[in-house]
Motif scaffolding. Structure first.
Motif, PDB file in Angstrom:
ATOM      1  N   LEU A 115      30.308 -16.512 -89.215  1.00 57.86           N
ATOM      2  CA  LEU A 115      30.632 -16.276 -90.475  1.00 57.86           C
ATOM      3  C   LEU A 115      31.207 -16.574 -91.559  1.00 57.86           C
ATOM      4  CD1 LEU A 115      32.900 -13.582 -88.626  1.00 57.86           C
ATOM      5  CD2 LEU A 115      30.430 -13.285 -88.975  1.00 57.86           C
ATOM      6  N   ARG A 116      29.992 -17.923 -91.854  1.00 58.87           N
ATOM      7  CA  ARG A 116      30.620 -18.279 -93.388  1.00 58.87           C
ATOM      8  C   ARG A 116      29.532 -18.402 -94.134  1.00 58.87           C
ATOM      9  NH1 ARG A 116      31.763 -23.866 -89.614  1.00 58.87           N
ATOM     10  NH2 ARG A 116      29.736 -23.007 -89.224  1.00 58.87           N
ATOM     11  N   TYR A 117      29.713 -18.359 -95.307  1.00 59.22           N
ATOM     12  CA  TYR A 117      28.989 -18.084 -96.394  1.00 59.22           C
ATOM     13  C   TYR A 117      27.029 -18.979 -96.471  1.00 59.22           C
ATOM     14  CZ  TYR A 117      31.343 -13.867 -97.704  1.00 59.22           C
ATOM     15  OH  TYR A 117      32.023 -12.172 -98.108  1.00 59.22           O
ATOM     16  N   GLN A 118      26.255 -19.210 -96.713  1.00 61.78           N
ATOM     17  CA  GLN A 118      25.877 -19.636 -96.361  1.00 61.78           C
ATOM     18  C   GLN A 118      24.559 -19.597 -97.943  1.00 61.78           C
ATOM     19  OE1 GLN A 118      25.087 -22.282 -93.743  1.00 61.78           O
ATOM     20  NE2 GLN A 118      26.743 -21.022 -93.432  1.00 61.78           N
ATOM     21  N   TYR A 119      24.745 -18.032 -98.276  1.00 57.87           N
ATOM     22  CA  TYR A 119      24.126 -18.100 -99.728  1.00 57.87           C
ATOM     23  C   TYR A 119      25.381 -16.339-100.235  1.00 57.87           C
ATOM     24  CZ  TYR A 119      20.769 -16.212-103.278  1.00 57.87           C
ATOM     25  OH  TYR A 119      20.920 -15.598-104.670  1.00 57.87           O
TER      26      TYR A 119
ATOM     27  N   VAL B 208      28.102 -12.618-106.641  1.00 59.10           N
ATOM     28  CA  VAL B 208      29.093 -12.077-105.493  1.00 59.10           C
ATOM     29  C   VAL B 208      30.051 -13.829-106.319  1.00 59.10           C
ATOM     30  CG1 VAL B 208      30.164 -13.140-103.133  1.00 59.10           C
ATOM     31  CG2 VAL B 208      27.707 -11.832-103.493  1.00 59.10           C
ATOM     32  N   CYS B 209      29.413 -14.463-106.652  1.00 63.46           N
ATOM     33  CA  CYS B 209      30.234 -15.261-107.673  1.00 63.46           C
ATOM     34  C   CYS B 209      31.474 -14.752-108.806  1.00 63.46           C
ATOM     35  CB  CYS B 209      29.439 -16.255-108.209  1.00 63.46           C
ATOM     36  SG  CYS B 209      28.502 -16.724-106.630  1.00 63.46           S
ATOM     37  N   GLU B 210      30.972 -13.377-109.204  1.00 59.62           N
ATOM     38  CA  GLU B 210      31.148 -13.139-110.336  1.00 59.62           C
ATOM     39  C   GLU B 210      32.457 -12.382-109.582  1.00 59.62           C
ATOM     40  OE1 GLU B 210      27.656 -12.440-113.473  1.00 59.62           O
ATOM     41  OE2 GLU B 210      28.636 -10.549-112.404  1.00 59.62           O
ATOM     42  N   LEU B 211      32.696 -11.954-108.355  1.00 57.47           N
ATOM     43  CA  LEU B 211      33.109 -10.751-107.803  1.00 57.47           C
ATOM     44  C   LEU B 211      34.573 -11.558-107.461  1.00 57.47           C
ATOM     45  CD1 LEU B 211      34.428  -8.376-106.234  1.00 57.47           C
ATOM     46  CD2 LEU B 211      32.794  -8.727-104.364  1.00 57.47           C
ATOM     47  N   PHE B 212      34.196 -13.314-106.767  1.00 55.38           N
ATOM     48  CA  PHE B 212      35.624 -13.853-106.068  1.00 55.38           C
ATOM     49  C   PHE B 212      35.698 -14.579-107.231  1.00 55.38           C
ATOM     50  CE2 PHE B 212      32.924 -13.698-101.806  1.00 55.38           C
ATOM     51  CZ  PHE B 212      33.521 -12.641-101.336  1.00 55.38           C
TER      52      PHE B 212
ATOM     53  N   ALA C  87      29.411 -23.107-105.569  1.00 53.12           N
ATOM     54  CA  ALA C  87      29.526 -25.183-104.761  1.00 53.12           C
ATOM     55  C   ALA C  87      30.795 -24.565-103.555  1.00 53.12           C
ATOM     56  CB  ALA C  87      29.392 -25.529-104.723  1.00 53.12           C
ATOM     57  N   GLN C  88      31.128 -23.635-104.694  1.00 54.65           N
ATOM     58  CA  GLN C  88      32.888 -22.875-103.675  1.00 54.65           C
ATOM     59  C   GLN C  88      33.134 -21.612-103.017  1.00 54.65           C
ATOM     60  OE1 GLN C  88      34.393 -22.046-107.858  1.00 54.65           O
ATOM     61  NE2 GLN C  88      35.844 -23.984-107.720  1.00 54.65           N
ATOM     62  N   ILE C  89      31.665 -20.858-102.940  1.00 51.39           N
ATOM     63  CA  ILE C  89      31.607 -20.042-101.735  1.00 51.39           C
ATOM     64  C   ILE C  89      31.229 -20.734-100.225  1.00 51.39           C
ATOM     65  CG2 ILE C  89      30.801 -17.806-101.104  1.00 51.39           C
ATOM     66  CD1 ILE C  89      30.687 -17.537-103.971  1.00 51.39           C
ATOM     67  N   LEU C  90      29.937 -21.589-100.899  1.00 59.44           N
ATOM     68  CA  LEU C  90      29.463 -22.190 -99.061  1.00 59.44           C
ATOM     69  C   LEU C  90      30.079 -22.535 -99.114  1.00 59.44           C
ATOM     70  CD1 LEU C  90      26.080 -23.229-101.046  1.00 59.44           C
ATOM     71  CD2 LEU C  90      26.604 -21.713-100.176  1.00 59.44           C
ATOM     72  N   GLY C  91      30.127 -22.169 -96.793  1.00 56.96           N
ATOM     73  CA  GLY C  91      30.858 -22.969 -96.084  1.00 56.96           C
ATOM     74  C   GLY C  91      32.040 -22.376 -95.514  1.00 56.96           C
ATOM     75  N   GLN C  92      32.391 -21.804 -96.763  1.00 53.96           N
ATOM     76  CA  GLN C  92      33.479 -20.910 -96.665  1.00 53.96           C
ATOM     77  C   GLN C  92      33.999 -19.276 -95.900  1.00 53.96           C
ATOM     78  OE1 GLN C  92      36.755 -22.217 -97.498  1.00 53.96           O
ATOM     79  NE2 GLN C  92      35.668 -23.664 -98.883  1.00 53.96           N
ATOM     80  N   SER C  93      34.798 -18.396 -95.249  1.00 53.47           N
ATOM     81  CA  SER C  93      35.049 -17.650 -95.151  1.00 53.47           C
ATOM     82  C   SER C  93      35.579 -16.454 -95.691  1.00 53.47           C
ATOM     83  CB  SER C  93      35.197 -17.441 -93.121  1.00 53.47           C
ATOM     84  OG  SER C  93      36.750 -18.064 -92.946  1.00 53.47           O
ATOM     85  N   ASP C  94      35.578 -15.403 -94.648  1.00 54.15           N
ATOM     86  CA  ASP C  94      36.156 -14.333 -96.151  1.00 54.15           C
ATOM     87  C   ASP C  94      37.333 -14.145 -95.606  1.00 54.15           C
ATOM     88  OD1 ASP C  94      33.630 -11.761 -94.424  1.00 54.15           O
ATOM     89  OD2 ASP C  94      33.854 -12.506 -96.353  1.00 54.15           O
ATOM     90  N   GLU C  95      38.327 -14.896 -94.686  1.00 52.77           N
ATOM     91  CA  GLU C  95      39.841 -15.280 -95.526  1.00 52.77           C
ATOM     92  C   GLU C  95      39.787 -15.646 -97.242  1.00 52.77           C
ATOM     93  OE1 GLU C  95      38.224 -15.482 -92.650  1.00 52.77           O
ATOM     94  OE2 GLU C  95      39.546 -14.627 -91.186  1.00 52.77           O
ATOM     95  N   ARG C  96      38.978 -16.653 -97.700  1.00 52.06           N
ATOM     96  CA  ARG C  96      39.200 -17.430 -98.403  1.00 52.06           C
ATOM     97  C   ARG C  96      38.943 -16.768 -99.930  1.00 52.06           C
ATOM     98  NH1 ARG C  96      39.968 -18.969-102.785  1.00 52.06           N
ATOM     99  NH2 ARG C  96      39.049 -21.118-103.792  1.00 52.06           N
ATOM    100  N   PHE C  97      38.254 -15.764 -99.357  1.00 52.85           N
ATOM    101  CA  PHE C  97      38.383 -14.472-100.256  1.00 52.85           C
ATOM    102  C   PHE C  97      39.470 -13.425-100.824  1.00 52.85           C
ATOM    103  CE2 PHE C  97      35.428 -17.519-102.437  1.00 52.85           C
ATOM    104  CZ  PHE C  97      35.016 -17.696-101.421  1.00 52.85           C
ATOM    105  N   PHE C  98      39.449 -12.665 -99.205  1.00 54.30           N
ATOM    106  CA  PHE C  98      40.092 -10.826 -98.998  1.00 54.30           C
ATOM    107  C   PHE C  98      41.333 -11.291 -98.517  1.00 54.30           C
ATOM    108  CE2 PHE C  98      35.287 -10.558 -98.951  1.00 54.30           C
ATOM    109  CZ  PHE C  98      34.737  -9.823 -99.753  1.00 54.30           C
TER     110      PHE C  98
END
Length: 854
Positions: free
Chosen positions: A308-312, A317-321, A326-337
């Motif tokens: 469940l880690r972001y690969q793309y 999505v970048c505007e939403l977060f 680069a700061q999204i890739l490899g991260q999970s939802d816990e980082r943003f929600f």
């Protein structure tokens, strides 16, 4: 007394003189047996040997068979017998020390091709047991309670028990697991999964003799068992431990092969990485073109891997977060929600990754960076490899937050009053229709409360409609603060408000009192002065109440009934409430008066405790149950069935229960000085609400300390309803009280919700068979079967079982035949004052004393 004299003399001798102890010695390895020199060996043999050396005793082994040993012990031909399980019958012939020397259990053994899987399979079987053993006694009671037919084969030695199965004379053998596992292995027998009778094993002496001997054994056992490095644990290890075995060569070869396979896998993985890198270069150009297309779409498009880690993530999505790709890739939802959103997203994502589902639906997501909540219409699809395995998911989420906000505004206009924000007439009628249907389906009562502001026209006429609107808005706010979880508040029009109360008590009398109490609180809240345009304004309300049962499912009739009740309230002088049904009104008034008088009764000492005796199988009084009685100065005797539920619903049960406990401790303190009463215990009923009070444990502890009574004489009777909510907290509190010395009895057993899984964890000492089963015991086979089962269950859990509501000699006789040994009911004595029972027991004791003197 003659038996005690030799031991008292021995205690006065010089320590250098050895004290002879005749020890019963029978063959039951590894617990007890004789060594090559005929001296005690095994677990018990080594333990008593160590104690004898430290105490200066001279052990004199007396060889005997098991049943013979017990007979000689009872006759005083031997002084001490090891490896004896405690039973009530043996306690009449022998004395035991307090600290168990060994914990054990018993098991059924069979030939390997005749395996048994449950106790019920013993029906019709031949069972070999040691003559006079606790295994025979316990299994006899157990199979009788289940109605099984077992052919018993009692023998005199444990070797003979297993020989009987090996030779085919018996189908199964019952024995202690210590010797059972040894004997079974040498005779091609196997242990079945039928385990029974966890036992505590002791040393035993003849009844009434050698208390000093038992006291010294207790002293050594307590000291050794508190020290993990003591001789006690050395002996247990020597007789039950197994030496460690070196690793076999075959295992070393297996480990080598596994290591080689691991190296090959690493090399293969490196080769794959190289191939992937080559293909990545060829895909980069295509990926750039695809990203350009996806970034132009006004929807959030993303890919997550199996963890469940972001690969793309595309531009949206970048505007939403508010981050870069680069700061999204490899991260999970816990980082943003937030945590709640992450849990819901994970649930949907795992359906895609683990089950291959296509998941589509609305998601309301909370962003962690600013706390904003946005609504998305999401579609999530599994991405598969050529072999069909799922390796990722692709999601497309369209933001529909503004669309949903517009829908909510339209809904608010359609179903809610624009001035107060409460439900309007349309929504109220819909909610009322559902409430009536729910009440008829579930049996729970409900009520319609119609509220009319008194003299509302005056404020409109004198201060203007703006001030009138402020009054309506503040009234609506006070209504909201009065709502329970399932209530609905609304405005019918002008100055009329409605409150729909659901999920009230199924008992109509209790439901009426619930409504009355809540509406009276609402009247008080509405009568508090309002602050309107900087000035204080007082306004009361007239309230009419119609119970759902008044209209029998008809909404128009219910509204009409509430309206008539409201006009009756106005006719009574306003600022009051009125029920539609006069009979309900009268009953509510009566219960309200009882509640008021019950509070006064606590202050005026109008309450008293009556006692009902509890007897054993010989009809000897062993204890009393405290029962609360109320003698009203005007209404006379009030039944507990009337005032106890009232105390529960009003919260009076807390001070009422405290008063009962204080009186119970006072009685026990007085009984200590009365020989006829000193040995009696006293049982007190504890309500669930009282038990869950935060100060219950501490308050009871203070009460025991102040009164100085023995906690073991006080028994708390709880009901199975206490086990419904927060069972872990209940068990914790019961353990706290048990450590103080208090005992627990489970009242009305069989009528409530007790789970057998929880029952074995509760620190109970007694089960109480409900009187509803005793009442029809002689007429209804089902009631007899239930009573028989409860008695067997209590015996297996080592709990006393007492039957309440015994009213005839026939009931008492049949209960004894079923194995019950404790009773309570009118046959043995009706509840009466403490003075009555004190006088009766004192006269009885005096009569017995004179008879003994004659």
């Amino acid at each position: 007394m003659k038996r005690l004299l030799p031991w008292l003399l021995l205690l006065l001798l010089s320590p250098a003189q050895a004290q002879p102890v005749r020890l019963g010695l029978y063959h039951n390895p590894p617990k007890i047996m004789a060594d090559a020199q005929g001296q005690p060996s095994g677990i018990f043999g080594d333990l008593i040997g160590e104690i004898a050396r430290e105490e200066g005793w001279q052990l004199e082994p007396v060889p005997c068979q098991w049943q013979q040993c017990l007979e000689w012990l009872a006759e005083g031909r031997i002084d001490l017998m090891p490896d004896v399980a405690f039973t009530e019958e043996r306690a009449t012939r022998f004395d035991f020390h307090r600290t168990p020397a060994l914990l054990s259990w018993s098991q059924i053994y069979t030939l390997s091709h005749r395996r048994l899987t449950s106790l019920l399979e013993l029906d019709g079987k031949r069972l070999a047991v040691l003559r006079g053993s606790v295994q025979q006694q316990f299994l006899g009671q157990l199979v009788d309670s289940f109605g099984l037919r077992v052919e018993w084969l009692p023998v005199d030695g444990l070797d003979q028990v297993f020989d009987a199965v090996a030779s085919g004379r018996a189908d199964a053998a019952a024995a202690n697991h210590f010797i059972g596992n040894q004997q079974a292995a040498s005779r091609d027998l196997v242990a079945s999964p039928i385990l029974f009778q966890p036992s505590k094993l002791y040393f035993a002496v003849p009844a009434g003799t050698n208390p000093a001997l038992l006291a010294r054994i207790d002293h050594h056992l307590q000291r050794w068992q508190s020290d993990n490095d003591s001789r006690y644990f050395d002996i247990l290890t020597r007789w039950s431990g197994r030496p460690a075995q070196p690793l076999p060569p075959a295992l070393w070869w297996s480990l080598g092969l596994l290591l080689s396979a691991l190296l090959l896998a690493i090399c293969f993985n490196l080769l794959l990485r190289r191939k992937v890198a080559e293909r990545t270069l060829s895909l980069q150009a295509s990926e750039h073109r695809l990203n350009t297309i996806l970034d132009s779409v006004e929807a959030c498009i993303y890919i997550k891997d199996e963890q469940l880690r972001y690969q793309y993530a595309n531009r949206r999505v970048c505007e939403l977060f508010g981050v870069t790709p680069a700061q999204i890739l490899g991260q999970s939802d816990e980082r943003f929600f937030d945590a709640e959103t992450c849990a819901l997203l994970q649930q949907n994502d795992l359906r895609v990754l683990q089950q291959g589902e296509r998941v589509a639906g609305e998601e309301v997501n909370g962003l962690s960076r600013n706390g904003e909540r946005r609504t998305f219409l999401s579609v999530k699809l599994p991405l598969r490899r050529p072999d069909g395995r799922i390796h990722a998911l692709c999601g497309i989420s369209t933001d529909i937050t503004e669309y949903r906000r517009l829908q909510e505004e339209l809904h608010q206009l359609a179903f809610f009053d624009s001035l107060t924000g409460l439900a309007n007439r349309r929504l109220l009628l819909d909610r009322l229709r559902h409430a009536l249907a729910g009440s008829q389906a579930t049996g729970y009562q409900g009520a319609l409360v119609l509220i009319d502001l008194d003299n509302f026209k005056d404020i409109n006429d004198t201060r203007g409609h703006d001030c009138g609107d402020q009054l309506l808005q503040q009234t609506a706010a006070r209504l909201r603060h009065s709502l329970a979880g399932t209530d609905t508040a609304g405005r019918l029009g002008s100055d009329e408000f409605v409150l729909i109360m659901e999920d009230l008590s199924p008992r109509q009398e209790d439901a009426v009192m619930q409504v009355r109490n809540r509406v009276r609180q609402l009247l008080e809240r509405l009568a508090v002065p309002y602050e309107i345009a900087g000035k204080e304004h007082r306004c009361s309300a007239s309230i009419g109440i119609a119970m759902f049962s008044d209209a029998q499912g008809n909404i128009d009739e219910l509204l009409k009934a509430a309206d008539l009740a409201m006009f009756a309230a106005k006719a009574d002088g306003r600022n009051t409430l009125h029920f539609f049904n006069q009979a309900m009104q009268d009953d509510a008034n009566r219960r309200s008066r009882l509640e008021h008088d019950l509070r006064l009764a606590l202050e005026r000492d109008e309450l008293e405790l009556h006692l009902q005796p509890q007897v054993d199988a010989g009809e000897r009084i062993t204890g009393m149950e405290a029962l609360l009685r109320w003698q009203h100065p005007e209404l006379g005797r009030i039944s507990p069935a009337d005032f106890i539920p009232l105390a529960e619903s009003s919260g009076l049960i807390i001070p009422l229960g405290d008063w009962v406990l204080a009186q119970a401790c006072r009685l026990l303190a007085e009984w200590r000085r009365e020989p006829a009463m000193a040995r009696l215990g006293l049982a007190v009923n504890i309500s669930p609400r009282q038990f869950r009070h935060p100060d219950f444990v501490a308050g009871l502890q203070r009460l025991l300390q102040d009164s100085g009574v023995d906690p073991a004489r006080l028994e708390l009777e709880i009901t199975e309803s206490l086990l419904i909510d927060d069972i872990e907290q209940t068990i914790g509190r019961m353990e706290q009280l048990r450590r103080l010395g208090l005992r627990f009895s489970l009242d009305d057993f069989g009528t409530g919700y007790a789970s057998l899984g929880y029952l074995k964890r509760l620190p109970l000492s007694q089960l109480k068979i409900d009187q509803s089963f005793v009442r029809d015991l002689l007429r209804d086979p089902n009631d007899e079967a239930i009573v028989r089962t409860i008695i067997a269950l209590g015996r297996s859990l080592d709990l006393q079982v007492i039957a309440e509501g015994v009213e005839t000699a026939e009931q008492a006789s049949r209960l004894q035949e079923l194995g019950c040994t404790a009773f309570q009911g009118y046959w043995f004595g009706k509840p009466d004052s403490t003075r009555h029972w004190h006088a009766r027991l004192s006269d009885q004791a005096e009569t017995e004393h004179r008879a003994a003197g004659d």
